[in-house]
Write a protein that holds these residues in place. Sequence first.
Motif, PDB file in Angstrom:
ATOM      1  N   ALA A 198       0.652  -1.141   0.233  1.00 18.48           N
ATOM      2  CA  ALA A 198       0.131   0.257  -0.130  1.00 18.48           C
ATOM      3  C   ALA A 198       0.688   0.989   0.088  1.00 18.48           C
ATOM      4  N   LEU A 199       2.343   1.303   1.175  1.00 17.33           N
ATOM      5  CA  LEU A 199       2.549   2.445   0.958  1.00 17.33           C
ATOM      6  C   LEU A 199       3.139   2.538  -0.633  1.00 17.33           C
ATOM      7  N   HIS A 200       3.706   1.522  -1.079  1.00 14.58           N
ATOM      8  CA  HIS A 200       4.280   1.423  -2.626  1.00 14.58           C
ATOM      9  C   HIS A 200       3.525   1.979  -3.302  1.00 14.58           C
ATOM     10  N   GLY A 201       2.117   1.766  -3.424  1.00 14.97           N
ATOM     11  CA  GLY A 201       1.098   2.021  -3.857  1.00 14.97           C
ATOM     12  C   GLY A 201       0.962   3.483  -4.576  1.00 14.97           C
ATOM     13  N   PHE A 202       0.852   4.233  -2.731  1.00 11.12           N
ATOM     14  CA  PHE A 202       0.561   5.453  -2.782  1.00 11.12           C
ATOM     15  C   PHE A 202       1.289   6.027  -3.540  1.00 11.12           C
ATOM     16  N   MET A 203       3.028   5.785  -3.105  1.00  5.43           N
ATOM     17  CA  MET A 203       3.642   6.929  -4.198  1.00  5.43           C
ATOM     18  C   MET A 203       3.663   6.335  -5.415  1.00  5.43           C
ATOM     19  N   SER A 204       3.369   5.515  -5.793  1.00  6.74           N
ATOM     20  CA  SER A 204       3.064   5.274  -7.346  1.00  6.74           C
ATOM     21  C   SER A 204       1.422   6.741  -7.669  1.00  6.74           C
ATOM     22  N   GLY A 205       1.281   6.334  -7.377  1.00  4.57           N
ATOM     23  CA  GLY A 205      -0.094   6.934  -6.860  1.00  4.57           C
ATOM     24  C   GLY A 205       0.566   9.033  -6.915  1.00  4.57           C
ATOM     25  N   LEU A 206       0.459   9.271  -5.894  1.00  5.16           N
ATOM     26  CA  LEU A 206       1.096  10.478  -5.790  1.00  5.16           C
ATOM     27  C   LEU A 206       2.360  10.863  -6.823  1.00  5.16           C
ATOM     28  N   PHE A 207       3.761  10.229  -7.454  1.00  2.79           N
ATOM     29  CA  PHE A 207       4.217  10.563  -8.118  1.00  2.79           C
ATOM     30  C   PHE A 207       4.558  10.533  -8.869  1.00  2.79           C
ATOM     31  N   PHE A 208       3.462   9.343  -9.833  1.00  4.13           N
ATOM     32  CA  PHE A 208       3.522   9.296 -10.524  1.00  4.13           C
ATOM     33  C   PHE A 208       2.156   9.865 -11.813  1.00  4.13           C
ATOM     34  N   ALA A 209       0.721   9.092 -11.192  1.00  5.32           N
ATOM     35  CA  ALA A 209      -0.560   9.234 -11.655  1.00  5.32           C
ATOM     36  C   ALA A 209      -0.658  10.858 -11.504  1.00  5.32           C
ATOM     37  N   PHE A 210      -0.708  11.495 -10.110  1.00  2.00           N
ATOM     38  CA  PHE A 210      -0.948  12.605 -10.063  1.00  2.00           C
ATOM     39  C   PHE A 210       0.000  14.183 -10.738  1.00  2.00           C
ATOM     40  N   PRO A 211       0.883  14.021 -11.397  1.00  2.00           N
ATOM     41  CA  PRO A 211       1.771  14.398 -11.659  1.00  2.00           C
ATOM     42  C   PRO A 211       1.415  14.263 -13.361  1.00  2.00           C
ATOM     43  N   MET A 212       0.978  13.281 -13.900  1.00  2.00           N
ATOM     44  CA  MET A 212       0.485  13.041 -15.161  1.00  2.00           C
ATOM     45  C   MET A 212      -0.863  14.191 -15.245  1.00  2.00           C
ATOM     46  N   ILE A 213      -1.638  12.928 -14.368  1.00  2.00           N
ATOM     47  CA  ILE A 213      -2.908  13.739 -14.350  1.00  2.00           C
ATOM     48  C   ILE A 213      -3.067  15.499 -14.312  1.00  2.00           C
ATOM     49  N   GLY A 214      -2.047  16.035 -13.536  1.00  2.00           N
ATOM     50  CA  GLY A 214      -1.720  17.745 -13.822  1.00  2.00           C
ATOM     51  C   GLY A 214      -1.728  17.985 -14.661  1.00  2.00           C
ATOM     52  N   ILE A 215      -0.289  16.960 -15.073  1.00  2.00           N
ATOM     53  CA  ILE A 215       0.328  17.885 -16.417  1.00  2.00           C
ATOM     54  C   ILE A 215      -0.773  17.781 -17.440  1.00  2.00           C
ATOM     55  N   ASN A 216      -1.625  17.126 -18.133  1.00  2.00           N
ATOM     56  CA  ASN A 216      -3.006  16.756 -18.808  1.00  2.00           C
ATOM     57  C   ASN A 216      -3.699  17.508 -18.100  1.00  2.00           C
ATOM     58  N   GLY A 217      -4.364  17.798 -17.389  1.00  2.00           N
ATOM     59  CA  GLY A 217      -4.934  19.025 -17.059  1.00  2.00           C
ATOM     60  C   GLY A 217      -4.973  20.066 -17.355  1.00  2.00           C
ATOM     61  N   LEU A 218      -3.771  20.371 -17.106  1.00  2.00           N
ATOM     62  CA  LEU A 218      -3.260  22.374 -16.997  1.00  2.00           C
ATOM     63  C   LEU A 218      -3.271  22.463 -18.426  1.00  2.00           C
ATOM     64  N   PHE A 219      -2.663  21.566 -19.518  1.00  2.00           N
ATOM     65  CA  PHE A 219      -2.323  21.495 -20.773  1.00  2.00           C
ATOM     66  C   PHE A 219      -4.258  21.663 -21.851  1.00  2.00           C
ATOM     67  N   GLU A 220      -4.780  20.521 -20.577  1.00  2.00           N
ATOM     68  CA  GLU A 220      -5.975  20.850 -21.427  1.00  2.00           C
ATOM     69  C   GLU A 220      -7.551  22.169 -20.886  1.00  2.00           C
ATOM     70  N   ARG A 221      -6.352  23.007 -19.901  1.00  2.00           N
ATOM     71  CA  ARG A 221      -7.063  23.937 -18.839  1.00  2.00           C
ATOM     72  C   ARG A 221      -8.313  23.435 -18.236  1.00  2.00           C
ATOM     73  N   LYS A 222      -8.269  22.350 -17.656  1.00  2.00           N
ATOM     74  CA  LYS A 222      -8.900  21.504 -16.857  1.00  2.00           C
ATOM     75  C   LYS A 222      -8.744  22.168 -15.519  1.00  2.00           C
ATOM     76  N   SER A 223      -9.667  22.023 -14.557  1.00  2.00           N
ATOM     77  CA  SER A 223      -9.688  22.970 -13.247  1.00  2.00           C
ATOM     78  C   SER A 223      -8.595  22.448 -12.637  1.00  2.00           C
ATOM     79  N   TRP A 224      -8.508  22.598 -11.563  1.00  2.00           N
ATOM     80  CA  TRP A 224      -7.467  21.918 -10.040  1.00  2.00           C
ATOM     81  C   TRP A 224      -8.567  20.825  -9.402  1.00  2.00           C
ATOM     82  N   LYS A 225     -10.302  21.143  -9.411  1.00  2.00           N
ATOM     83  CA  LYS A 225     -11.346  19.956  -8.750  1.00  2.00           C
ATOM     84  C   LYS A 225     -10.926  19.000  -9.785  1.00  2.00           C
ATOM     85  N   TYR A 226     -11.264  19.403 -10.892  1.00  2.00           N
ATOM     86  CA  TYR A 226     -10.902  18.136 -12.091  1.00  2.00           C
ATOM     87  C   TYR A 226      -9.650  17.794 -12.035  1.00  2.00           C
ATOM     88  N   ILE A 227      -8.363  18.292 -11.478  1.00  2.00           N
ATOM     89  CA  ILE A 227      -7.302  17.385 -10.832  1.00  2.00           C
ATOM     90  C   ILE A 227      -7.019  16.713  -9.986  1.00  2.00           C
TER      91      ILE A 227
END
Length: 162
Positions: free
Chosen positions: A111-140
């Motif tokens: 669970a610790l490694h899964g959490f770190m994967s979510g925080l340090f892989f998934a979140f940045p990728m979603i954040g980058i896509n969301g920013l370029f797609e002009r999505k809100s922070w709520k969406y991200i």
Amino acid sequence: MEFNPIAFFLSALVTLVVGFIWYNPKVFGTIWMRENNLTQEELKTGNMLKIFGFTYIFSLMITVILMALTIHQTGAIGMVGGPPLLDTAKPSFAAFMADYGTAYRTFKHGALHGFMSGLFFAFPMIGINGLFERKSWKYIFIHAGYWIVTLTLMGGIICGFA
């Protein structure tokens, strides 16, 4: 190192179960629909067999990588050439696996490694896509939160029971 296929296939179902709860209108579904300019009627027009089927296939792909990230013995097996070459590995490998073959094989560690994967892989990728797609922070944050919770549970299942 033993492998439990039930845990493997079960962990892939986590994306669907968590998604059913997370994107329910009583949780984050209403906000998610508003942030995407979607209506209930539009969502009902999708091919659910295709959507759920591919979601499960993609989840199996994620599970394969989570196994490598959460089960550290995978790296030791890789160093001797993988499962086909285990019988020809040097005696030091057998000694290492005898000492550490089940080390850190717990739900908590996965669970610790899964959490770190979510925080340090998934979140940045979603954040980058969301920013370029002009999505809100709520969406991200809604999507990133979903993946952090999902990967935490998947990592725990994989590491603790596979």
